[in-house]
Write a protein that holds these residues in place. Structure first.
Motif, PDB file in Angstrom:
ATOM      1  N   LYS A  76       0.816  -1.215   0.000  1.00  0.00           N
ATOM      2  CA  LYS A  76       0.000   0.000   0.000  1.00  0.00           C
ATOM      3  C   LYS A  76       0.846   1.260   0.000  1.00  0.00           C
ATOM      4  O   LYS A  76       0.304   2.367   0.052  1.00  0.00           O
ATOM      5  CB  LYS A  76      -0.931   0.015   1.225  1.00  0.00           C
ATOM      6  CG  LYS A  76      -1.944  -1.113   1.241  1.00  0.00           C
ATOM      7  CD  LYS A  76      -2.840  -1.002   2.465  1.00  0.00           C
ATOM      8  CE  LYS A  76      -3.891  -2.101   2.470  1.00  0.00           C
ATOM      9  NZ  LYS A  76      -4.774  -2.021   3.677  1.00  0.00           N
ATOM     10  N   ASN A  77       2.172   1.104  -0.002  1.00  0.00           N
ATOM     11  CA  ASN A  77       3.071   2.259   0.090  1.00  0.00           C
ATOM     12  C   ASN A  77       2.698   3.157   1.260  1.00  0.00           C
ATOM     13  O   ASN A  77       2.653   4.391   1.145  1.00  0.00           O
ATOM     14  CB  ASN A  77       3.055   3.074  -1.210  1.00  0.00           C
ATOM     15  CG  ASN A  77       3.905   2.439  -2.287  1.00  0.00           C
ATOM     16  OD1 ASN A  77       4.801   1.639  -1.997  1.00  0.00           O
ATOM     17  ND2 ASN A  77       3.638   2.772  -3.524  1.00  0.00           N
ATOM     18  N   THR A  78       2.441   2.545   2.377  1.00  0.00           N
ATOM     19  CA  THR A  78       1.982   3.271   3.557  1.00  0.00           C
ATOM     20  C   THR A  78       2.824   2.890   4.772  1.00  0.00           C
ATOM     21  O   THR A  78       3.187   1.719   4.952  1.00  0.00           O
ATOM     22  CB  THR A  78       0.504   2.980   3.835  1.00  0.00           C
ATOM     23  OG1 THR A  78      -0.274   3.388   2.698  1.00  0.00           O
ATOM     24  CG2 THR A  78       0.021   3.749   5.049  1.00  0.00           C
ATOM     25  N   VAL A  79       3.121   3.895   5.568  1.00  0.00           N
ATOM     26  CA  VAL A  79       3.833   3.714   6.823  1.00  0.00           C
ATOM     27  C   VAL A  79       2.909   4.175   7.947  1.00  0.00           C
ATOM     28  O   VAL A  79       2.166   5.147   7.787  1.00  0.00           O
ATOM     29  CB  VAL A  79       5.141   4.520   6.841  1.00  0.00           C
ATOM     30  CG1 VAL A  79       5.826   4.425   8.190  1.00  0.00           C
ATOM     31  CG2 VAL A  79       6.071   4.023   5.754  1.00  0.00           C
ATOM     32  N   TYR A  80       2.988   3.476   9.073  1.00  0.00           N
ATOM     33  CA  TYR A  80       2.115   3.775  10.194  1.00  0.00           C
ATOM     34  C   TYR A  80       2.934   4.120  11.428  1.00  0.00           C
ATOM     35  O   TYR A  80       4.074   3.666  11.589  1.00  0.00           O
ATOM     36  CB  TYR A  80       1.226   2.571  10.508  1.00  0.00           C
ATOM     37  CG  TYR A  80       0.416   2.090   9.334  1.00  0.00           C
ATOM     38  CD1 TYR A  80       0.866   1.027   8.548  1.00  0.00           C
ATOM     39  CD2 TYR A  80      -0.779   2.700   8.996  1.00  0.00           C
ATOM     40  CE1 TYR A  80       0.131   0.584   7.464  1.00  0.00           C
ATOM     41  CE2 TYR A  80      -1.520   2.259   7.909  1.00  0.00           C
ATOM     42  CZ  TYR A  80      -1.067   1.208   7.146  1.00  0.00           C
ATOM     43  OH  TYR A  80      -1.799   0.764   6.073  1.00  0.00           O
ATOM     44  N   LEU A  81       2.320   4.882  12.301  1.00  0.00           N
ATOM     45  CA  LEU A  81       2.907   5.131  13.615  1.00  0.00           C
ATOM     46  C   LEU A  81       1.796   4.916  14.642  1.00  0.00           C
ATOM     47  O   LEU A  81       0.875   5.728  14.749  1.00  0.00           O
ATOM     48  CB  LEU A  81       3.472   6.548  13.727  1.00  0.00           C
ATOM     49  CG  LEU A  81       4.192   6.840  15.034  1.00  0.00           C
ATOM     50  CD1 LEU A  81       5.497   6.020  15.115  1.00  0.00           C
ATOM     51  CD2 LEU A  81       4.512   8.320  15.182  1.00  0.00           C
ATOM     52  N   GLN A  82       1.880   3.793  15.336  1.00  0.00           N
ATOM     53  CA  GLN A  82       0.922   3.496  16.399  1.00  0.00           C
ATOM     54  C   GLN A  82       1.435   4.118  17.678  1.00  0.00           C
ATOM     55  O   GLN A  82       2.558   3.823  18.104  1.00  0.00           O
ATOM     56  CB  GLN A  82       0.774   1.977  16.563  1.00  0.00           C
ATOM     57  CG  GLN A  82      -0.159   1.569  17.691  1.00  0.00           C
ATOM     58  CD  GLN A  82      -1.606   1.932  17.404  1.00  0.00           C
ATOM     59  OE1 GLN A  82      -2.096   1.737  16.300  1.00  0.00           O
ATOM     60  NE2 GLN A  82      -2.299   2.449  18.421  1.00  0.00           N
ATOM     61  N   MET A  83       0.608   4.951  18.288  1.00  0.00           N
ATOM     62  CA  MET A  83       1.021   5.681  19.484  1.00  0.00           C
ATOM     63  C   MET A  83       0.078   5.301  20.627  1.00  0.00           C
ATOM     64  O   MET A  83      -1.134   5.532  20.545  1.00  0.00           O
ATOM     65  CB  MET A  83       0.974   7.188  19.227  1.00  0.00           C
ATOM     66  CG  MET A  83       1.773   7.616  18.007  1.00  0.00           C
ATOM     67  SD  MET A  83       1.849   9.401  17.796  1.00  0.00           S
ATOM     68  CE  MET A  83       0.126   9.767  17.470  1.00  0.00           C
ATOM     69  N   ASN A  84       0.655   4.725  21.662  1.00  0.00           N
ATOM     70  CA  ASN A  84      -0.128   4.273  22.817  1.00  0.00           C
ATOM     71  C   ASN A  84       0.286   5.019  24.066  1.00  0.00           C
ATOM     72  O   ASN A  84       1.350   5.628  24.126  1.00  0.00           O
ATOM     73  CB  ASN A  84       0.067   2.777  23.021  1.00  0.00           C
ATOM     74  CG  ASN A  84      -0.415   1.954  21.851  1.00  0.00           C
ATOM     75  OD1 ASN A  84      -1.373   2.304  21.167  1.00  0.00           O
ATOM     76  ND2 ASN A  84       0.261   0.832  21.592  1.00  0.00           N
ATOM     77  N   SER A  85      -0.582   4.947  25.079  1.00  0.00           N
ATOM     78  CA  SER A  85      -0.293   5.579  26.373  1.00  0.00           C
ATOM     79  C   SER A  85       0.127   7.028  26.181  1.00  0.00           C
ATOM     80  O   SER A  85       1.142   7.471  26.724  1.00  0.00           O
ATOM     81  CB  SER A  85       0.796   4.795  27.111  1.00  0.00           C
ATOM     82  OG  SER A  85       0.410   3.456  27.305  1.00  0.00           O
ATOM     83  N   LEU A  86      -0.675   7.742  25.428  1.00  0.00           N
ATOM     84  CA  LEU A  86      -0.290   9.105  25.056  1.00  0.00           C
ATOM     85  C   LEU A  86      -0.315  10.051  26.251  1.00  0.00           C
ATOM     86  O   LEU A  86      -1.171   9.946  27.136  1.00  0.00           O
ATOM     87  CB  LEU A  86      -1.218   9.616  23.955  1.00  0.00           C
ATOM     88  CG  LEU A  86      -0.983   8.953  22.587  1.00  0.00           C
ATOM     89  CD1 LEU A  86      -2.099   9.297  21.623  1.00  0.00           C
ATOM     90  CD2 LEU A  86       0.351   9.377  22.019  1.00  0.00           C
ATOM     91  N   LYS A  87       0.642  10.976  26.219  1.00  0.00           N
ATOM     92  CA  LYS A  87       0.772  11.978  27.272  1.00  0.00           C
ATOM     93  C   LYS A  87       0.664  13.368  26.651  1.00  0.00           C
ATOM     94  O   LYS A  87       0.996  13.542  25.465  1.00  0.00           O
ATOM     95  CB  LYS A  87       2.127  11.831  27.966  1.00  0.00           C
ATOM     96  CG  LYS A  87       2.364  10.473  28.571  1.00  0.00           C
ATOM     97  CD  LYS A  87       3.763  10.378  29.154  1.00  0.00           C
ATOM     98  CE  LYS A  87       4.040   9.002  29.724  1.00  0.00           C
ATOM     99  NZ  LYS A  87       5.414   8.902  30.278  1.00  0.00           N
ATOM    100  N   PRO A  88       0.242  14.366  27.412  1.00  0.00           N
ATOM    101  CA  PRO A  88       0.103  15.719  26.856  1.00  0.00           C
ATOM    102  C   PRO A  88       1.391  16.249  26.230  1.00  0.00           C
ATOM    103  O   PRO A  88       1.326  17.023  25.268  1.00  0.00           O
ATOM    104  CB  PRO A  88      -0.315  16.545  28.070  1.00  0.00           C
ATOM    105  CG  PRO A  88      -1.034  15.582  28.947  1.00  0.00           C
ATOM    106  CD  PRO A  88      -0.295  14.286  28.785  1.00  0.00           C
TER     107      PRO A  88
END
Length: 124
Positions: A76-88
């Motif tokens: 898909k020519n796609t890159v992802y960034l999964q972001m967990n436990s997000l902080k301000p």
């Protein structure tokens, strides 16, 4: 020429998750390195994570290790960034970047193509 378009940003509460996507088009090769950077208000742009398209090798900044995951879908020519436990404190504009070389670097100047960025805001 390579075009990059980010999506997936938004407003989320602390502790929540978001997944950013970066769709690439144009002459992008399997050897390219794809990276994510971010820029918070009043701060310089900083490296977040990178991945090599050919073998999936990854590299992270120390500040996001264990909470963020970069991945790619070459079909898909796609890159992802999964972001967990997000902080301000991770509130920033997140940019996707592409490097026309197989060597992973954290240096902003090492990337040849950039997207327009997507805003991520984490509320406390």
């Amino acid at each position: 020429q390579v075009q990059l378009v980010e999506s997936g940003g938004g407003l989320v509460q602390a502790g929540g998750s978001l997944r950013l996507s970066c769709a690439a088009s144009g002459r992008i090769f399997s050897s390219y390195v794809m990276g994510w950077f971010r820029q918070a208000p009043g701060k310089e742009r900083e490296f977040v994570a990178a991945i090599r398209r050919s073998d999936g090798r990854t590299y992270y900044s120390e500040s996001v290790k264990g909470r963020f995951t970069i991945s790619r879908d070459n079909a898909k020519n796609t890159v992802y960034l999964q972001m967990n436990s997000l902080k301000p404190e991770v509130t920033a504009v997140y940019y996707c970047a592409a490097r026309g070389d197989a060597f992973i670097t954290t240096a902003e100047l090492g990337y040849d193509y950039w997207g327009q960025g997507t805003q991520v805001t984490v509320s406390s």
